[in-house]
Design a protein around this motif. Structure first.
Motif, PDB file in Angstrom:
ATOM      1  N   MET A   1      12.346  64.049 -41.811  1.00 17.10           N
ATOM      2  CA  MET A   1      11.974  65.432 -41.680  1.00 17.10           C
ATOM      3  C   MET A   1      10.874  65.724 -42.702  1.00 17.10           C
ATOM      4  O   MET A   1      11.019  65.421 -43.877  1.00 17.10           O
ATOM      5  CB  MET A   1      13.187  66.312 -41.935  1.00 17.10           C
ATOM      6  CG  MET A   1      12.915  67.768 -41.771  1.00 17.10           C
ATOM      7  SD  MET A   1      14.481  68.646 -41.921  1.00 17.10           S
ATOM      8  CE  MET A   1      13.861  70.210 -42.407  1.00 17.10           C
ATOM      9  N   PRO A   2       9.765  66.314 -42.264  1.00 18.13           N
ATOM     10  CA  PRO A   2       8.674  66.601 -43.201  1.00 18.13           C
ATOM     11  C   PRO A   2       9.067  67.705 -44.183  1.00 18.13           C
ATOM     12  O   PRO A   2       9.912  68.552 -43.901  1.00 18.13           O
ATOM     13  CB  PRO A   2       7.531  67.049 -42.308  1.00 18.13           C
ATOM     14  CG  PRO A   2       8.171  67.506 -41.058  1.00 18.13           C
ATOM     15  CD  PRO A   2       9.430  66.695 -40.901  1.00 18.13           C
ATOM     16  N   ARG A   3       8.419  67.673 -45.331  1.00 21.07           N
ATOM     17  CA  ARG A   3       8.686  68.693 -46.341  1.00 21.07           C
ATOM     18  C   ARG A   3       8.097  70.030 -45.898  1.00 21.07           C
ATOM     19  O   ARG A   3       7.031  70.064 -45.295  1.00 21.07           O
ATOM     20  CB  ARG A   3       8.052  68.297 -47.659  1.00 21.07           C
ATOM     21  CG  ARG A   3       8.718  67.131 -48.285  1.00 21.07           C
ATOM     22  CD  ARG A   3       8.111  66.850 -49.621  1.00 21.07           C
ATOM     23  NE  ARG A   3       8.792  65.728 -50.237  1.00 21.07           N
ATOM     24  CZ  ARG A   3       8.527  65.278 -51.428  1.00 21.07           C
ATOM     25  NH1 ARG A   3       7.578  65.843 -52.147  1.00 21.07           N
ATOM     26  NH2 ARG A   3       9.196  64.261 -51.909  1.00 21.07           N
ATOM     27  N   PRO A   4       8.789  71.121 -46.218  1.00 19.30           N
ATOM     28  CA  PRO A   4       8.237  72.436 -45.844  1.00 19.30           C
ATOM     29  C   PRO A   4       7.017  72.760 -46.703  1.00 19.30           C
ATOM     30  O   PRO A   4       6.948  72.402 -47.878  1.00 19.30           O
ATOM     31  CB  PRO A   4       9.387  73.401 -46.109  1.00 19.30           C
ATOM     32  CG  PRO A   4      10.281  72.697 -47.065  1.00 19.30           C
ATOM     33  CD  PRO A   4      10.109  71.232 -46.820  1.00 19.30           C
ATOM     34  N   ASN A   5       6.077  73.448 -46.108  1.00 21.40           N
ATOM     35  CA  ASN A   5       4.888  73.850 -46.857  1.00 21.40           C
ATOM     36  C   ASN A   5       5.203  75.114 -47.661  1.00 21.40           C
ATOM     37  O   ASN A   5       6.249  75.731 -47.489  1.00 21.40           O
ATOM     38  CB  ASN A   5       3.688  74.029 -45.923  1.00 21.40           C
ATOM     39  CG  ASN A   5       3.886  75.112 -44.907  1.00 21.40           C
ATOM     40  OD1 ASN A   5       4.695  75.997 -45.092  1.00 21.40           O
ATOM     41  ND2 ASN A   5       3.143  75.050 -43.828  1.00 21.40           N
ATOM     42  N   PRO A   6       4.307  75.527 -48.563  1.00 20.97           N
ATOM     43  CA  PRO A   6       4.584  76.706 -49.394  1.00 20.97           C
ATOM     44  C   PRO A   6       4.823  77.991 -48.609  1.00 20.97           C
ATOM     45  O   PRO A   6       5.630  78.829 -49.027  1.00 20.97           O
ATOM     46  CB  PRO A   6       3.323  76.828 -50.261  1.00 20.97           C
ATOM     47  CG  PRO A   6       2.789  75.446 -50.333  1.00 20.97           C
ATOM     48  CD  PRO A   6       3.106  74.822 -49.009  1.00 20.97           C
ATOM     49  N   ALA A   7       4.144  78.153 -47.480  1.00 25.97           N
ATOM     50  CA  ALA A   7       4.359  79.366 -46.678  1.00 25.97           C
ATOM     51  C   ALA A   7       5.774  79.402 -46.121  1.00 25.97           C
ATOM     52  O   ALA A   7       6.421  80.461 -46.097  1.00 25.97           O
ATOM     53  CB  ALA A   7       3.337  79.440 -45.551  1.00 25.97           C
ATOM     54  N   GLN A   8       6.268  78.260 -45.664  1.00 25.79           N
ATOM     55  CA  GLN A   8       7.624  78.218 -45.136  1.00 25.79           C
ATOM     56  C   GLN A   8       8.642  78.512 -46.240  1.00 25.79           C
ATOM     57  O   GLN A   8       9.632  79.214 -46.008  1.00 25.79           O
ATOM     58  CB  GLN A   8       7.901  76.858 -44.501  1.00 25.79           C
ATOM     59  CG  GLN A   8       7.163  76.642 -43.198  1.00 25.79           C
ATOM     60  CD  GLN A   8       7.332  75.238 -42.679  1.00 25.79           C
ATOM     61  OE1 GLN A   8       7.224  74.274 -43.428  1.00 25.79           O
ATOM     62  NE2 GLN A   8       7.583  75.123 -41.392  1.00 25.79           N
ATOM     63  N   LEU A   9       8.415  77.969 -47.431  1.00 22.59           N
ATOM     64  CA  LEU A   9       9.315  78.253 -48.547  1.00 22.59           C
ATOM     65  C   LEU A   9       9.291  79.734 -48.915  1.00 22.59           C
ATOM     66  O   LEU A   9      10.336  80.332 -49.201  1.00 22.59           O
ATOM     67  CB  LEU A   9       8.928  77.401 -49.764  1.00 22.59           C
ATOM     68  CG  LEU A   9       9.185  75.902 -49.641  1.00 22.59           C
ATOM     69  CD1 LEU A   9       8.625  75.168 -50.849  1.00 22.59           C
ATOM     70  CD2 LEU A   9      10.659  75.623 -49.477  1.00 22.59           C
ATOM     71  N   LEU A  10       8.105  80.323 -48.882  1.00 16.54           N
ATOM     72  CA  LEU A  10       7.976  81.740 -49.203  1.00 16.54           C
ATOM     73  C   LEU A  10       8.689  82.608 -48.170  1.00 16.54           C
ATOM     74  O   LEU A  10       9.432  83.532 -48.520  1.00 16.54           O
ATOM     75  CB  LEU A  10       6.506  82.130 -49.287  1.00 16.54           C
ATOM     76  CG  LEU A  10       6.233  83.590 -49.618  1.00 16.54           C
ATOM     77  CD1 LEU A  10       6.615  83.881 -51.064  1.00 16.54           C
ATOM     78  CD2 LEU A  10       4.788  83.920 -49.374  1.00 16.54           C
ATOM     79  N   TYR A  11       8.489  82.304 -46.882  1.00 19.09           N
ATOM     80  CA  TYR A  11       9.158  83.078 -45.827  1.00 19.09           C
ATOM     81  C   TYR A  11      10.679  82.960 -45.933  1.00 19.09           C
ATOM     82  O   TYR A  11      11.404  83.940 -45.795  1.00 19.09           O
ATOM     83  CB  TYR A  11       8.726  82.605 -44.439  1.00 19.09           C
ATOM     84  CG  TYR A  11       7.317  82.960 -44.063  1.00 19.09           C
ATOM     85  CD1 TYR A  11       6.718  84.124 -44.493  1.00 19.09           C
ATOM     86  CD2 TYR A  11       6.573  82.111 -43.252  1.00 19.09           C
ATOM     87  CE1 TYR A  11       5.426  84.441 -44.146  1.00 19.09           C
ATOM     88  CE2 TYR A  11       5.277  82.420 -42.894  1.00 19.09           C
ATOM     89  CZ  TYR A  11       4.709  83.587 -43.341  1.00 19.09           C
ATOM     90  OH  TYR A  11       3.428  83.898 -42.986  1.00 19.09           O
ATOM     91  N   ALA A  44      21.773  81.019 -44.579  1.00 16.24           N
ATOM     92  CA  ALA A  44      21.589  80.441 -43.242  1.00 16.24           C
ATOM     93  C   ALA A  44      20.408  81.093 -42.528  1.00 16.24           C
ATOM     94  O   ALA A  44      19.607  80.409 -41.871  1.00 16.24           O
ATOM     95  CB  ALA A  44      22.868  80.599 -42.423  1.00 16.24           C
ATOM     96  N   LEU A  45      20.277  82.396 -42.658  1.00 18.39           N
ATOM     97  CA  LEU A  45      19.158  83.109 -42.045  1.00 18.39           C
ATOM     98  C   LEU A  45      17.831  82.675 -42.664  1.00 18.39           C
ATOM     99  O   LEU A  45      16.844  82.466 -41.961  1.00 18.39           O
ATOM    100  CB  LEU A  45      19.362  84.616 -42.192  1.00 18.39           C
ATOM    101  CG  LEU A  45      18.359  85.519 -41.496  1.00 18.39           C
ATOM    102  CD1 LEU A  45      18.399  85.293 -39.989  1.00 18.39           C
ATOM    103  CD2 LEU A  45      18.666  86.968 -41.822  1.00 18.39           C
ATOM    104  N   GLY A  46      17.797  82.522 -43.981  1.00 16.85           N
ATOM    105  CA  GLY A  46      16.583  82.058 -44.656  1.00 16.85           C
ATOM    106  C   GLY A  46      16.200  80.648 -44.247  1.00 16.85           C
ATOM    107  O   GLY A  46      15.021  80.328 -44.062  1.00 16.85           O
ATOM    108  N   LEU A  47      17.185  79.773 -44.094  1.00 11.13           N
ATOM    109  CA  LEU A  47      16.920  78.408 -43.633  1.00 11.13           C
ATOM    110  C   LEU A  47      16.382  78.413 -42.211  1.00 11.13           C
ATOM    111  O   LEU A  47      15.433  77.683 -41.897  1.00 11.13           O
ATOM    112  CB  LEU A  47      18.203  77.579 -43.715  1.00 11.13           C
ATOM    113  CG  LEU A  47      18.094  76.113 -43.320  1.00 11.13           C
ATOM    114  CD1 LEU A  47      17.184  75.383 -44.290  1.00 11.13           C
ATOM    115  CD2 LEU A  47      19.464  75.486 -43.300  1.00 11.13           C
ATOM    116  N   LEU A  51      12.611  77.050 -41.233  1.00 15.32           N
ATOM    117  CA  LEU A  51      12.431  75.928 -40.310  1.00 15.32           C
ATOM    118  C   LEU A  51      11.672  76.314 -39.057  1.00 15.32           C
ATOM    119  O   LEU A  51      10.990  75.484 -38.459  1.00 15.32           O
ATOM    120  CB  LEU A  51      13.789  75.335 -39.925  1.00 15.32           C
ATOM    121  CG  LEU A  51      14.515  74.605 -41.053  1.00 15.32           C
ATOM    122  CD1 LEU A  51      15.869  74.105 -40.578  1.00 15.32           C
ATOM    123  CD2 LEU A  51      13.686  73.462 -41.590  1.00 15.32           C
ATOM    124  N   THR A  52      11.771  77.571 -38.644  1.00 15.22           N
ATOM    125  CA  THR A  52      11.081  77.972 -37.423  1.00 15.22           C
ATOM    126  C   THR A  52       9.692  78.533 -37.686  1.00 15.22           C
ATOM    127  O   THR A  52       8.933  78.733 -36.741  1.00 15.22           O
ATOM    128  CB  THR A  52      11.892  79.026 -36.647  1.00 15.22           C
ATOM    129  OG1 THR A  52      12.129  80.136 -37.498  1.00 15.22           O
ATOM    130  CG2 THR A  52      13.202  78.445 -36.162  1.00 15.22           C
TER     131      THR A  52
END
Length: 108
Positions: A1-11, A44-47, A51-52
């Motif tokens: 699984m690829p690492r999340p980018n900074p935008a995904q972590l922020l969201y 769970a909602l944040g995850l 991911l989406t």
């Protein structure tokens, strides 16, 4: 699984914080069990949001592939070195005499 980018972590992080605060304020709970349930639900909602959320790399790849044509479509057959009609009409010299009668089409 690829690492999340900074935008995904922020969201994802913003979703966890905002949803936790909203659920705690709306429920006005004082119980440890309900607070833990709210925290797990917010995580769970944040995850799910993280991911989406579309990654920037996939979006750039999609934009690059939109302008690229890989094969001719059935409506446009391949032109094996043959110039098309528009190119040929612009490549010819202008006619010596005008096709319109004198005075027509001329604005004063």
């Amino acid at each position: 699984m690829p690492r999340p980018n900074p935008a995904q972590l922020l969201y994802g992080s913003a979703t966890v914080i905002c949803s936790t605060l909203a659920m705690l304020l709306l429920s006005q709970t004082r119980s440890v069990v309900w607070t833990a349930a709210i925290a797990v639900t917010a995580l769970a909602l944040g995850l799910l949001v993280a991911l989406t959320a579309p990654s920037a790399h996939a979006r750039l790849r999609r934009r690059a592939s939109v302008g690229r044509v890989t094969a001719p479509s059935p409506a446009q057959p391949a032109r094996h070195g043959r110039p098309d009609a528009l190119t040929a009409s612009h490549a010819t010299a202008a006619p010596a005499a005008s096709a319109t009668p004198a005075g027509m089409g001329v604005r004063h």
